[in-house]
Design an enzyme around this catalytic site. Structure first.
Site, PDB file in Angstrom:
ATOM      1  N   GLN A  78       0.804  -1.214   0.000  1.00 42.89           N
ATOM      2  CA  GLN A  78       0.000   0.000   0.000  1.00 42.89           C
ATOM      3  C   GLN A  78       0.842   1.271   0.000  1.00 42.89           C
ATOM      4  O   GLN A  78       0.309   2.378  -0.018  1.00 42.89           O
ATOM      5  CB  GLN A  78      -0.922   0.000   1.225  1.00 42.89           C
ATOM      6  CG  GLN A  78      -1.928  -1.138   1.222  1.00 42.89           C
ATOM      7  CD  GLN A  78      -2.665  -1.277   2.547  1.00 42.89           C
ATOM      8  OE1 GLN A  78      -2.467  -0.502   3.477  1.00 42.89           O
ATOM      9  NE2 GLN A  78      -3.523  -2.292   2.642  1.00 42.89           N
ATOM     10  N   HIS A 142      -0.658  -0.239   5.539  1.00 42.12           N
ATOM     11  CA  HIS A 142      -0.997   0.841   6.476  1.00 42.12           C
ATOM     12  C   HIS A 142       0.078   1.922   6.588  1.00 42.12           C
ATOM     13  O   HIS A 142       0.581   2.228   7.654  1.00 42.12           O
ATOM     14  CB  HIS A 142      -1.316   0.257   7.863  1.00 42.12           C
ATOM     15  CG  HIS A 142      -2.410  -0.759   7.850  1.00 42.12           C
ATOM     16  ND1 HIS A 142      -2.802  -1.443   8.975  1.00 42.12           N
ATOM     17  CD2 HIS A 142      -3.200  -1.217   6.839  1.00 42.12           C
ATOM     18  CE1 HIS A 142      -3.788  -2.282   8.670  1.00 42.12           C
ATOM     19  NE2 HIS A 142      -4.040  -2.159   7.376  1.00 42.12           N
ATOM     20  N   GLU A 236     -14.178   4.038  10.036  1.00 42.43           N
ATOM     21  CA  GLU A 236     -14.632   5.115  10.909  1.00 42.43           C
ATOM     22  C   GLU A 236     -14.496   6.498  10.271  1.00 42.43           C
ATOM     23  O   GLU A 236     -13.593   6.725   9.471  1.00 42.43           O
ATOM     24  CB  GLU A 236     -13.806   5.136  12.203  1.00 42.43           C
ATOM     25  CG  GLU A 236     -13.895   3.884  13.035  1.00 42.43           C
ATOM     26  CD  GLU A 236     -13.056   3.962  14.300  1.00 42.43           C
ATOM     27  OE1 GLU A 236     -13.107   3.001  15.090  1.00 42.43           O
ATOM     28  OE2 GLU A 236     -12.353   4.987  14.517  1.00 42.43           O
ATOM     29  N   TYR A 246      -8.072   7.488  19.870  1.00 39.38           N
ATOM     30  CA  TYR A 246      -9.221   7.039  19.084  1.00 39.38           C
ATOM     31  C   TYR A 246      -9.438   5.531  19.149  1.00 39.38           C
ATOM     32  O   TYR A 246     -10.253   4.994  18.405  1.00 39.38           O
ATOM     33  CB  TYR A 246      -9.105   7.577  17.647  1.00 39.38           C
ATOM     34  CG  TYR A 246      -9.396   9.058  17.635  1.00 39.38           C
ATOM     35  CD1 TYR A 246     -10.662   9.541  17.373  1.00 39.38           C
ATOM     36  CD2 TYR A 246      -8.412   9.977  18.009  1.00 39.38           C
ATOM     37  CE1 TYR A 246     -10.948  10.902  17.437  1.00 39.38           C
ATOM     38  CE2 TYR A 246      -8.685  11.333  18.078  1.00 39.38           C
ATOM     39  CZ  TYR A 246      -9.958  11.783  17.793  1.00 39.38           C
ATOM     40  OH  TYR A 246     -10.244  13.133  17.872  1.00 39.38           O
ATOM     41  N   TYR A 257      -9.838 -10.550  10.008  1.00 41.58           N
ATOM     42  CA  TYR A 257     -10.237 -11.049   8.690  1.00 41.58           C
ATOM     43  C   TYR A 257     -10.576 -12.530   8.722  1.00 41.58           C
ATOM     44  O   TYR A 257     -11.310 -13.029   7.877  1.00 41.58           O
ATOM     45  CB  TYR A 257      -9.126 -10.769   7.664  1.00 41.58           C
ATOM     46  CG  TYR A 257      -8.959  -9.297   7.365  1.00 41.58           C
ATOM     47  CD1 TYR A 257      -9.924  -8.603   6.649  1.00 41.58           C
ATOM     48  CD2 TYR A 257      -7.849  -8.599   7.816  1.00 41.58           C
ATOM     49  CE1 TYR A 257      -9.789  -7.244   6.382  1.00 41.58           C
ATOM     50  CE2 TYR A 257      -7.697  -7.241   7.557  1.00 41.58           C
ATOM     51  CZ  TYR A 257      -8.667  -6.576   6.846  1.00 41.58           C
ATOM     52  OH  TYR A 257      -8.531  -5.236   6.599  1.00 41.58           O
TER      53      TYR A 257
END
Length: 361
Positions: A78, A142, A236, A246, A257
């Site tokens: 990613q 991430h 979110e 958070y 998963y």
């Protein structure tokens, strides 16, 4: 004869209705892009576009110009070339801000970096690394990452937890799973929440995040809003507050998963809960508020892209609550980025398609 004329008129009426119902939702503005991770508009209405694979494109007068002298970009999973934003006073100072994955610093692999630079004769010049997350990791997930500015011209940027949820998000002495705030020159604001805490990463503004890939200042409230990927469920939307936790991974609406649970809590006292969540996950990427009058009653709505289901969610807000969602551009492709243009129209970056303009309906 009158009956035939009546039937013909009736048929033409419904044909017209059918044509109206098929009215185009969008037009392609920049074609043939692979993964337009981020884009922004220069004062002359040309565009700077990042391609995740490590390209920066200047789109002007219908031509794509590849910008040279880029930083070395670590492309893995990613990670790659991610967001791009102009300084709010770009017309005066010429600063452009980027996030990308790089191999500089400690450890093998890469991590997210914030840089600023200027554009001269199709080259980046005066490049300055403002922040480099550490340590590097070979994990491919991430990296984040989005950039936003507030009214004081402070720059916010996100770094995902780098696939290490056990160590990074809840530890303010470690990078990852955080939203950071810096002055525009890369210095740390003296009122950042953890500047006086021993061993803390001084640039951290909030923590307990998983992988924020949408962030924008709400132009109506001047608050920073962000969304982030959950695991299997639990994407979110959050309003980012100074020094707040958070919750990830201690609280989440998602599961592993594999289908197993990693927490039985969706909220924890002392930790901020999302104002909205998606379960099942839509895999959100890119977000922008509609602040122009181009779309009538849509003004004040929030647009969020879905990678998984390949549409744009028009979130109708009542205060800080998502009251209703309407799907736009259904099945257009994986939506990666969204911006409001200088002309007031909304633009969407779609993988393997390009950048499209949403047409007022």
């Amino acid at each position: 004869m009158k009956q035939k004329i009546y039937l013909l008129s009736f048929s033409l009426f419904f044909c017209g209705l059918s044509l109206l119902s098929q009215k185009k939702e969008y037009e392609i503005v920049v074609p043939d892009l692979v993964n337009p991770w981020g884009f922004t508009f220069l004062p002359d209405n040309s565009m700077l576009i990042t391609e995740k694979e490590g390209k920066l494109i200047h789109f002007k007068h219908g031509r794509k110009i590849n910008i040279g002298n880029l930083p070395e970009i670590y492309v893995r999973g990613q990670g790659g070339f991610m967001d791009v934003e102009l300084h709010p006073n770009y017309s005066q100072n010429g600063w452009i801000y980027f996030t990308y994955a790089s191999q500089g610093g400690k450890g093998n692999g890469g991590n997210t970096t914030l840089m600023r630079a200027k554009l001269k004769e199709n080259q980046l010049v005066e490049k300055e690394v403002l922040y480099k997350a550490s340590p590097n990791s070979k994990r491919g997930q991430h990296f984040g990452s989005r950039i936003a500015f507030d009214k004081e011209n402070r720059v916010y940027f996100s770094v995902g937890d780098r696939g290490n949820r056990e160590l990074n998000p809840q530890d303010i002495t470690r990078d990852g799973g955080k939203i950071y705030r810096l002055n525009d020159d890369g210095s740390v604001p003296i009122n950042n929440p953890f500047v006086n805490q021993k061993n803390a990463k001084k640039a951290i503004f909030s923590f307990g995040h998983r992988n924020p890939q949408g962030m924008e200042m709400n132009p109506f409230t001047n608050e920073i809003w962000a969304h982030e990927h959950g695991p299997q469920g639990g994407d979110e939307i959050n309003i980012i507050k100074k020094g707040e936790n958070y919750g990830w991974p201690k609280a989440s609406y998602g599961i592993n998963y594999s289908g197993t649970k990693f927490t039985d809590k969706t909220s924890i006292p002392g930790m901020k809960s999302p104002i909205h969540h998606w379960t099942p996950s839509i895999a959100p990427s890119g977000m922008a508020f509609i602040s122009s009058d181009k779309y009538g009653k849509w003004k004040g709505n929030l647009l969020v892209g879905s990678l998984k289901f390949q549409y744009v969610s028009r979130c109708i807000l009542k205060g800080n609550t998502v009251f209703k969602e309407v799907k736009l551009l259904k099945d257009i492709g994986r939506v990666r980025s969204i911006e409001q243009g200088l002309d007031g129209f909304m633009y969407v970056g779609v993988e393997n398609l390009g950048i499209v303009k949403i047409l007022p309906n």
